[in-house]
Write a protein that holds these residues in place. Structure first.
Motif, PDB file in Angstrom:
ATOM      1  N   ILE A  20       0.836  -1.205   0.000  1.00  0.00           N
ATOM      2  CA  ILE A  20       0.000   0.000   0.000  1.00  0.00           C
ATOM      3  C   ILE A  20       0.875   1.261   0.000  1.00  0.00           C
ATOM      4  CG2 ILE A  20      -1.682   1.316   1.337  1.00  0.00           C
ATOM      5  CD1 ILE A  20      -2.775  -1.381   2.364  1.00  0.00           C
ATOM      6  N   SER A  21       1.934   1.226   0.811  1.00  0.00           N
ATOM      7  CA  SER A  21       2.832   2.384   0.870  1.00  0.00           C
ATOM      8  C   SER A  21       3.523   2.597  -0.467  1.00  0.00           C
ATOM      9  CB  SER A  21       3.871   2.192   1.971  1.00  0.00           C
ATOM     10  OG  SER A  21       3.242   2.044   3.227  1.00  0.00           O
ATOM     11  N   TYR A  22       3.937   1.503  -1.093  1.00  0.00           N
ATOM     12  CA  TYR A  22       4.618   1.605  -2.385  1.00  0.00           C
ATOM     13  C   TYR A  22       3.711   2.252  -3.419  1.00  0.00           C
ATOM     14  CZ  TYR A  22       6.593   0.146  -6.830  1.00  0.00           C
ATOM     15  OH  TYR A  22       7.069   0.139  -8.102  1.00  0.00           O
ATOM     16  N   ILE A  23       2.470   1.784  -3.482  1.00  0.00           N
ATOM     17  CA  ILE A  23       1.537   2.334  -4.469  1.00  0.00           C
ATOM     18  C   ILE A  23       1.211   3.791  -4.147  1.00  0.00           C
ATOM     19  CG2 ILE A  23      -0.804   2.126  -5.385  1.00  0.00           C
ATOM     20  CD1 ILE A  23      -0.562  -0.899  -4.974  1.00  0.00           C
ATOM     21  N   SER A  24       1.032   4.098  -2.846  1.00  0.00           N
ATOM     22  CA  SER A  24       0.659   5.465  -2.454  1.00  0.00           C
ATOM     23  C   SER A  24       1.804   6.450  -2.641  1.00  0.00           C
ATOM     24  CB  SER A  24       0.204   5.483  -0.988  1.00  0.00           C
ATOM     25  OG  SER A  24      -0.891   4.608  -0.802  1.00  0.00           O
ATOM     26  N   ILE A  25       3.002   6.031  -2.245  1.00  0.00           N
ATOM     27  CA  ILE A  25       4.135   6.955  -2.236  1.00  0.00           C
ATOM     28  C   ILE A  25       4.784   7.084  -3.609  1.00  0.00           C
ATOM     29  CG2 ILE A  25       6.438   7.352  -1.246  1.00  0.00           C
ATOM     30  CD1 ILE A  25       5.433   6.001   1.296  1.00  0.00           C
ATOM     31  N   ALA A  27       3.531   5.262  -6.887  1.00  0.00           N
ATOM     32  CA  ALA A  27       2.673   5.206  -8.069  1.00  0.00           C
ATOM     33  C   ALA A  27       1.839   6.469  -8.229  1.00  0.00           C
ATOM     34  CB  ALA A  27       1.763   3.979  -7.985  1.00  0.00           C
ATOM     35  N   VAL A  28       1.174   6.877  -7.145  1.00  0.00           N
ATOM     36  CA  VAL A  28       0.304   8.066  -7.234  1.00  0.00           C
ATOM     37  C   VAL A  28       1.095   9.318  -7.619  1.00  0.00           C
ATOM     38  CG1 VAL A  28      -1.234   9.578  -5.943  1.00  0.00           C
ATOM     39  CG2 VAL A  28      -1.414   7.089  -5.672  1.00  0.00           C
ATOM     40  N   PRO A  29       2.240   9.599  -6.958  1.00  0.00           N
ATOM     41  CA  PRO A  29       3.020  10.778  -7.391  1.00  0.00           C
ATOM     42  C   PRO A  29       3.494  10.687  -8.835  1.00  0.00           C
ATOM     43  CG  PRO A  29       3.699  10.102  -5.206  1.00  0.00           C
ATOM     44  CD  PRO A  29       2.783   9.044  -5.713  1.00  0.00           C
ATOM     45  N   ILE A  30       3.876   9.454  -9.262  1.00  0.00           N
ATOM     46  CA  ILE A  30       4.331   9.318 -10.652  1.00  0.00           C
ATOM     47  C   ILE A  30       3.220   9.717 -11.605  1.00  0.00           C
ATOM     48  CG2 ILE A  30       4.912   7.623 -12.429  1.00  0.00           C
ATOM     49  CD1 ILE A  30       6.656   6.214 -10.415  1.00  0.00           C
ATOM     50  N   LEU A  31       2.010   9.210 -11.353  1.00  0.00           N
ATOM     51  CA  LEU A  31       0.886   9.546 -12.232  1.00  0.00           C
ATOM     52  C   LEU A  31       0.562  11.038 -12.152  1.00  0.00           C
ATOM     53  CD1 LEU A  31      -1.438   6.470 -11.534  1.00  0.00           C
ATOM     54  CD2 LEU A  31       0.023   6.868 -13.521  1.00  0.00           C
ATOM     55  N   PHE A 320       1.213  -1.025 -15.577  1.00  0.00           N
ATOM     56  CA  PHE A 320       1.621  -2.422 -15.755  1.00  0.00           C
ATOM     57  C   PHE A 320       2.869  -2.731 -14.925  1.00  0.00           C
ATOM     58  CE2 PHE A 320       4.261  -5.535 -18.023  1.00  0.00           C
ATOM     59  CZ  PHE A 320       3.394  -6.628 -18.036  1.00  0.00           C
ATOM     60  N   LEU A 321       3.825  -1.812 -14.945  1.00  0.00           N
ATOM     61  CA  LEU A 321       5.066  -2.022 -14.198  1.00  0.00           C
ATOM     62  C   LEU A 321       4.798  -2.070 -12.697  1.00  0.00           C
ATOM     63  CD1 LEU A 321       8.143  -2.277 -14.349  1.00  0.00           C
ATOM     64  CD2 LEU A 321       8.291   0.214 -14.222  1.00  0.00           C
ATOM     65  N   ILE A 322       3.909  -1.190 -12.222  1.00  0.00           N
ATOM     66  CA  ILE A 322       3.586  -1.176 -10.794  1.00  0.00           C
ATOM     67  C   ILE A 322       2.948  -2.505 -10.376  1.00  0.00           C
ATOM     68  CG2 ILE A 322       2.050  -0.117  -9.079  1.00  0.00           C
ATOM     69  CD1 ILE A 322       2.567   2.551 -10.485  1.00  0.00           C
ATOM     70  N   GLY A 323       2.058  -3.018 -11.223  1.00  0.00           N
ATOM     71  CA  GLY A 323       1.443  -4.311 -10.916  1.00  0.00           C
ATOM     72  C   GLY A 323       2.463  -5.432 -10.818  1.00  0.00           C
TER      73      GLY A 323
END
Length: 602
Positions: A20-25, A27-31, A320-323
């Protein structure tokens, strides 16, 4: 709701927290960065397109102005050629001799005007004089063109020029052809010929290919993101019909002209225009041709199409990479945590007081380094405990030794005081004063309860030192103090001046004092940032090579008894206590003086 989510997050396993931290910290900023960057790039792209459009319009304006000048100059030459006008307006049949003469002179002069201007497609003179025969490609019968609109417009303008823009030159049964055999669009400059001034004798026309007259309009025909047009006040629009923009865009020119009439203001500017769902930016500039504007229409969607594709591709790739990374992180985290739990178990033992714990985790990754540093930490704690015990022992011994030294120094000072009193009783005041100065110096040196002292204490210490040195030499040492009273209370490092004065006596004045008196001057001043204390002697001075060597020694880590350590120690202490920007500088002239400058904070 938020509290429930936080509580649920806190109760999840560490693996899920990592995901969850990885996606939040990350992925979200990258997008978010992608989205913001896209907006910024889109804005810059628009600005670049507008700058490029302004440049194209300015360049096309200059091209049209230049071409109009060329064609205008040629038509003026023809009008001013009296021989040509006389020939066209002649009332008698011309003999063969007259025609040959005309052909070798006037005809060639006019034709050479075309040959000397590569962009001119043709110079045509149309006459209604039946006495004049056609001489291709210059002179034609007027009846070939009398039904053409441009001919009527030219006659209506009388002796004013008439511009005929982007028409096919097929009105005299000869086409100006391309390599494919199709007629070229041309721009014509037309004017009625009168000779004398009140008699119509014909019309002169200067032709230039449209692609040469409007070079920017016809360049990059495959660019479907913009189109350049020439728009007149009647709604007539001239452009490159083969342009990809013209072919692909469903652009309603009638609707555009109505909007253009409403929004155009002044000689140049820009405005936005929407045709259905398509957004356009229109940049315009008044043209050199009367009642006309140069207009560049930019399809914003086409300009940003490549950016949109790149953005979408990047977003899809990122998701895709995040998944994929999330799956990999899930399995790797499980492996890592197994060894992490071993370390946690060892930490609990240390917390319980067991400092002989073993941590059986060895690897070169972060967990292995954590285990290694934890082992080092435990060892360091054991060493610090041992050192603490040893230091307490050493401190006690040092306190006893210091007490003994203090007693010895006190005994020595009392002894000197007794000797001084005996010298005064015997009226030997030189010895008495010297012992007083020596006693004061010893007391000053022994009393080291702080690192900083007022400047006047350092000055008094220098005076005591000079008083002692006066006994040693045959001649006197004159000490002059030039320091403002308000600086006397300024704190300076203890024993920062006396070693420098000692250095001045030892190395600067010692030889001079054998023959004559010497002088040491201590000056003090300050500016907005710094305080400067200078010690100047009028001794033997230092030669340039030795001075350079001494300065290098002061700023090096070398310990060299050749130059002495007193001055170097003072310089190092100043830099340690005040900073590298401060210290000692030396100025000297061989045989005259040496000046030592202390640079201190204000």
């Amino acid at each position: 709701m938020i509290k429930k989510l936080i509580a649920k997050f806190n109760n999840t396993t560490l693996v899920k927290k990592f995901l969850i931290s990885y996606i939040s910290i990350i992925a979200v900023p990258i997008l978010a960065v992608v989205s913001i960057s896209y907006g910024t790039i889109q804005k810059r792209n628009r600005e670049d397109s507008l700058k490029q459009s302004d440049y194209k319009l300015d360049a096309e304006y200059q091209n049209i102005y230049r071409n109009m000048s060329i064609m205008g100059n040629i038509i003026q030459i023809v009008i001013n050629n009296k021989e040509m006008l006389a020939f066209i307006g002649g009332t008698e049949e011309y003999s063969t001799e007259d025609l040959v003469k005309f052909n070798n002179t006037t005809y060639k002069d006019i034709v050479h005007l075309q040959y000397n201007n590569a962009m001119i497609e043709g110079i045509n003179i149309f006459t209604d004089n039946e006495k004049v025969k056609e001489i291709w490609p210059l002179i034609y019968r007027e009846n070939r063109i009398k039904d053409n609109q441009w001919f009527q417009k030219t006659l209506e303008n009388n002796t004013k020029v008439y511009w005929d823009i982007n028409h096919l030159d097929n009105d005299i049964n000869k086409a100006v052809v391309t390599n494919e055999g199709e007629p070229n669009l041309i721009v014509s400059l037309n004017r009625e010929l009168r000779y004398p001034e009140d008699k119509h004798i014909g019309v002169v026309r200067i032709n230039m290919a449209s692609k040469n007259f409007f070079p920017k309009m016809y360049e990059n025909p495959n660019d479907d993101s913009n189109e350049m047009l020439l728009v007149n006040k009647n709604g007539k629009m001239y452009g490159n019909k083969d342009n990809a923009f013209e072919q692909n865009a469903k652009f309603n020119k009638t609707k555009f002209f109505k909007s253009f009439q409403d929004k155009v203001k002044g000689n140049d500017g820009m405005f936005s225009y929407n045709d259905g769902f398509t957004e356009y930016t229109v940049v315009y500039k008044v043209a050199p041709i009367e009642d006309c504007y140069l207009v560049n229409i930019i399809d914003i969607g086409k300009v940003n199409s490549s950016i949109k594709y790149t953005r979408n591709l990047f977003v899809i790739g990122t998701v895709f990479l995040i998944g994929m990374l999330s799956l990999i992180i899930y399995y790797i985290t499980n492996i890592i945590l197994r060894r992490l739990y071993i370390i946690i178990k060892s930490l609990k033992k240390v917390r319980g007081g067991d400092l002989n714990v073993e941590i059986p985790v060895y690897s070169n990754d972060e967990i292995g380094l954590l285990a290694h540093h934890f082992r080092q930490l435990v060892n360091k704690i054991n060493v610090l405990i041992k050192d603490s015990i040893d230091k307490k022992t050493v401190t006690k011994e040092a306190e006893l030794k210091a007490l003994k030294n203090q007693l010895d120094a006190h005994f020595l000072y009392n002894t000197l005081e007794n000797i001084r009193m005996m010298a005064e009783i015997e009226e030997n005041y030189t010895v008495s004063d010297s012992l007083a100065s020596l006693g004061e110096m010893m007391r000053y040196n022994m009393k080291w309860d702080r690192d900083y002292v007022p400047l006047f204490e350092e000055i008094n210490h220098i005076k005591n030192y000079i008083a002692l040195m006066a006994i040693r030499f045959e001649h006197n040492i004159s000490l002059r103090i030039n320091i403002d009273e308000r600086l006397m209370d300024k704190d300076v490092l203890k024993l920062s001046l006396q070693p420098l004065v000692e250095n001045a006596v030892k190395h600067g004045l010692s030889k001079k004092l054998v023959k004559e008196d010497g002088t040491i001057v201590v000056d003090g001043k300050e500016d907005k940032e710094f305080t400067y204390i200078t010690i100047t002697d009028n001794g033997c001075g230092i030669d340039e090579a030795s001075l350079i060597e001494l300065k290098e020694f002061l700023n090096s880590s070398e310990q060299n008894t050749k130059h002495g350590l007193g001055m170097k120690n003072v310089n190092e202490r100043i830099k340690i206590y005040y900073g590298e920007y401060y210290g000692i500088d030396i100025v000297s002239k061989k045989g005259y003086f040496t000046k030592i400058i202390l640079k201190l904070p204000r």
